[in-house]
Design a protein around this motif. Structure first.
Motif, mmCIF file in Angstrom:
data_model
loop_
_atom_site.group_PDB
_atom_site.id
_atom_site.type_symbol
_atom_site.label_atom_id
_atom_site.label_comp_id
_atom_site.label_asym_id
_atom_site.label_seq_id
_atom_site.Cartn_x
_atom_site.Cartn_y
_atom_site.Cartn_z
ATOM 1 N N HIS A 49 16.048 53.301 49.842
ATOM 2 C CA HIS A 49 15.762 52.241 50.086
ATOM 3 C C HIS A 49 15.703 52.052 51.767
ATOM 4 C CE1 HIS A 49 20.039 51.090 52.591
ATOM 5 N NE2 HIS A 49 19.665 52.437 52.689
ATOM 6 N N ILE A 50 15.103 50.969 52.198
ATOM 7 C CA ILE A 50 14.841 50.473 53.632
ATOM 8 C C ILE A 50 15.599 49.516 53.988
ATOM 9 C CG2 ILE A 50 13.150 49.929 55.288
ATOM 10 C CD1 ILE A 50 10.906 51.227 53.573
ATOM 11 N N LEU A 51 16.405 49.586 55.215
ATOM 12 C CA LEU A 51 17.574 48.409 55.497
ATOM 13 C C LEU A 51 17.046 48.021 56.756
ATOM 14 C CD1 LEU A 51 20.089 47.488 55.007
ATOM 15 C CD2 LEU A 51 21.042 49.032 56.486
ATOM 16 N N VAL A 52 16.869 46.658 56.746
ATOM 17 C CA VAL A 52 16.411 45.917 58.057
ATOM 18 C C VAL A 52 17.296 44.571 58.216
ATOM 19 C CG1 VAL A 52 14.471 44.689 59.100
ATOM 20 C CG2 VAL A 52 14.068 46.675 57.654
ATOM 21 N N SER A 53 17.685 44.407 59.560
ATOM 22 C CA SER A 53 18.337 43.218 59.761
ATOM 23 C C SER A 53 17.705 42.525 60.711
ATOM 24 C CB SER A 53 19.702 43.693 60.327
ATOM 25 O OG SER A 53 19.741 44.331 61.484
ATOM 26 N N GLY A 54 18.127 41.105 61.096
ATOM 27 C CA GLY A 54 17.527 40.382 62.149
ATOM 28 C C GLY A 54 16.998 39.295 61.459
ATOM 29 N N PRO A 55 16.319 38.165 62.334
ATOM 30 C CA PRO A 55 15.905 37.034 61.772
ATOM 31 C C PRO A 55 14.639 37.171 60.868
ATOM 32 C CG PRO A 55 15.587 37.015 64.282
ATOM 33 C CD PRO A 55 16.564 38.345 63.713
ATOM 34 N N ARG A 57 13.911 39.781 59.012
ATOM 35 C CA ARG A 57 14.106 40.978 58.060
ATOM 36 C C ARG A 57 13.093 40.718 56.812
ATOM 37 N NH1 ARG A 57 18.202 37.806 58.277
ATOM 38 N NH2 ARG A 57 18.904 36.926 56.256
ATOM 39 N N VAL A 58 13.218 39.507 56.314
ATOM 40 C CA VAL A 58 12.447 39.381 55.122
ATOM 41 C C VAL A 58 10.990 39.239 55.153
ATOM 42 C CG1 VAL A 58 12.001 37.423 53.247
ATOM 43 C CG2 VAL A 58 14.398 37.749 54.075
ATOM 44 N N GLN A 59 10.271 38.780 56.323
ATOM 45 C CA GLN A 59 8.953 39.066 56.442
ATOM 46 C C GLN A 59 8.586 40.474 56.810
ATOM 47 O OE1 GLN A 59 11.061 36.965 58.102
ATOM 48 N NE2 GLN A 59 10.141 34.819 57.787
ATOM 49 N N THR A 60 9.345 41.095 57.447
ATOM 50 C CA THR A 60 9.260 42.525 57.814
ATOM 51 C C THR A 60 9.220 43.374 56.644
ATOM 52 O OG1 THR A 60 10.343 42.452 60.130
ATOM 53 C CG2 THR A 60 10.140 44.734 59.111
ATOM 54 N N GLU A 62 8.704 42.254 53.587
ATOM 55 C CA GLU A 62 7.480 42.133 52.598
ATOM 56 C C GLU A 62 6.469 42.759 53.300
ATOM 57 O OE1 GLU A 62 7.845 37.641 52.844
ATOM 58 O OE2 GLU A 62 8.962 37.651 50.965
ATOM 59 N N LYS A 63 5.999 42.651 54.419
ATOM 60 C CA LYS A 63 4.822 43.368 55.139
ATOM 61 C C LYS A 63 4.992 44.893 54.786
ATOM 62 C CE LYS A 63 2.543 44.512 59.336
ATOM 63 N NZ LYS A 63 2.791 44.574 60.666
ATOM 64 N N LEU A 64 6.213 45.550 54.795
ATOM 65 C CA LEU A 64 6.381 46.787 54.364
ATOM 66 C C LEU A 64 6.040 46.997 52.835
ATOM 67 C CD1 LEU A 64 9.600 47.809 56.472
ATOM 68 C CD2 LEU A 64 7.318 48.853 56.960
ATOM 69 N N LYS A 65 6.518 46.203 52.128
ATOM 70 C CA LYS A 65 6.347 46.390 50.692
ATOM 71 C C LYS A 65 4.898 46.556 50.456
ATOM 72 C CE LYS A 65 7.683 44.183 46.318
ATOM 73 N NZ LYS A 65 8.500 43.210 45.650
ATOM 74 N N ALA A 66 4.126 45.611 51.031
ATOM 75 C CA ALA A 66 2.626 45.655 51.118
ATOM 76 C C ALA A 66 2.058 46.878 51.303
ATOM 77 C CB ALA A 66 1.799 44.336 51.376
ATOM 78 N N ALA A 127 22.013 39.525 54.614
ATOM 79 C CA ALA A 127 21.979 40.160 55.925
ATOM 80 C C ALA A 127 22.646 41.197 56.106
ATOM 81 C CB ALA A 127 22.606 39.032 56.886
ATOM 82 N N PRO A 128 22.058 42.427 56.175
ATOM 83 C CA PRO A 128 20.894 43.007 56.132
ATOM 84 C C PRO A 128 20.154 42.772 54.826
ATOM 85 C CG PRO A 128 22.333 44.874 56.460
ATOM 86 C CD PRO A 128 23.160 43.533 56.249
ATOM 87 N N SER A 129 18.720 42.897 54.686
ATOM 88 C CA SER A 129 18.280 42.996 53.386
ATOM 89 C C SER A 129 17.538 44.398 53.450
ATOM 90 C CB SER A 129 17.024 42.017 53.478
ATOM 91 O OG SER A 129 17.596 40.941 53.534
ATOM 92 N N HIS A 130 17.383 44.752 51.941
ATOM 93 C CA HIS A 130 17.048 45.997 51.364
ATOM 94 C C HIS A 130 15.445 45.857 50.957
ATOM 95 C CE1 HIS A 130 20.879 47.485 51.552
ATOM 96 N NE2 HIS A 130 21.305 46.130 51.205
ATOM 97 N N LEU A 131 14.625 46.992 50.750
ATOM 98 C CA LEU A 131 13.727 47.240 49.886
ATOM 99 C C LEU A 131 14.027 48.427 48.796
ATOM 100 C CD1 LEU A 131 10.236 47.238 51.516
ATOM 101 C CD2 LEU A 131 10.878 45.602 49.911
#
Length: 131
Positions: A49-55, A57-60, A62-66, A127-131
């Motif tokens: 997984h990739i763990l990202v927090s912050g306001p 996080r979802v956009q970050t 989604e960009k990484l997923k693409a 919060a945080p979110s995962h891929l």
């Protein structure tokens, strides 16, 4: 061995009249099986997984997923570069785990059969979110 089998057979025959099964009662018979699965799971998963927090996080994520596009090597590189979890140093690899060991949203993706294996799912979690 034969004595034990005979005793079990006699006990089953004695209990049979007292056990009137109906369609309504049948689901209750899974109670012990469900309980055993919860406390003694045989199912295991391996995930990264990739763990990202912050306001953002979802956009970050989604960009990484693409950018990852289901490529495990790219996923590992991105995990090492941006994941806030110590597992990022290992490409995001979490090792082997059982149901219930991860946060519920992540656990669902790993053990729910409706999710395809080998595909990047998410973002999941709040919060945080995962891929």
């Amino acid at each position: 061995m034969r004595t034990t089998a005979l005793i079990l057979l006699v006990l089953a025959a004695m209990a049979a009249p007292a056990m009137a099964f109906t369609r309504r009662a049948a689901p209750k018979m899974n109670f012990f099986n469900d309980l055993a699965k919860k406390f003694f799971p045989t199912e295991r998963a391996q995930a990264s997984h990739i763990l990202v927090s912050g306001p953002n996080r979802v956009q970050t994520l989604e960009k990484l997923k693409a950018e990852i596009d289901n490529d495990p090597n790219v996923f590992a590189d991105k995990a090492a570069a941006v994941s806030e979890c110590p597992s990022g140093r290992n490409g995001g690899a979490l090792g082997t785990f059982k149901p219930g060991q991860m946060v519920p949203a992540f656990d669902k993706v790993c053990f729910d059969e409706s999710y395809e294996i080998g595909v990047v799912h998410g973002p999941v979690g709040y919060a945080p979110s995962h891929l």
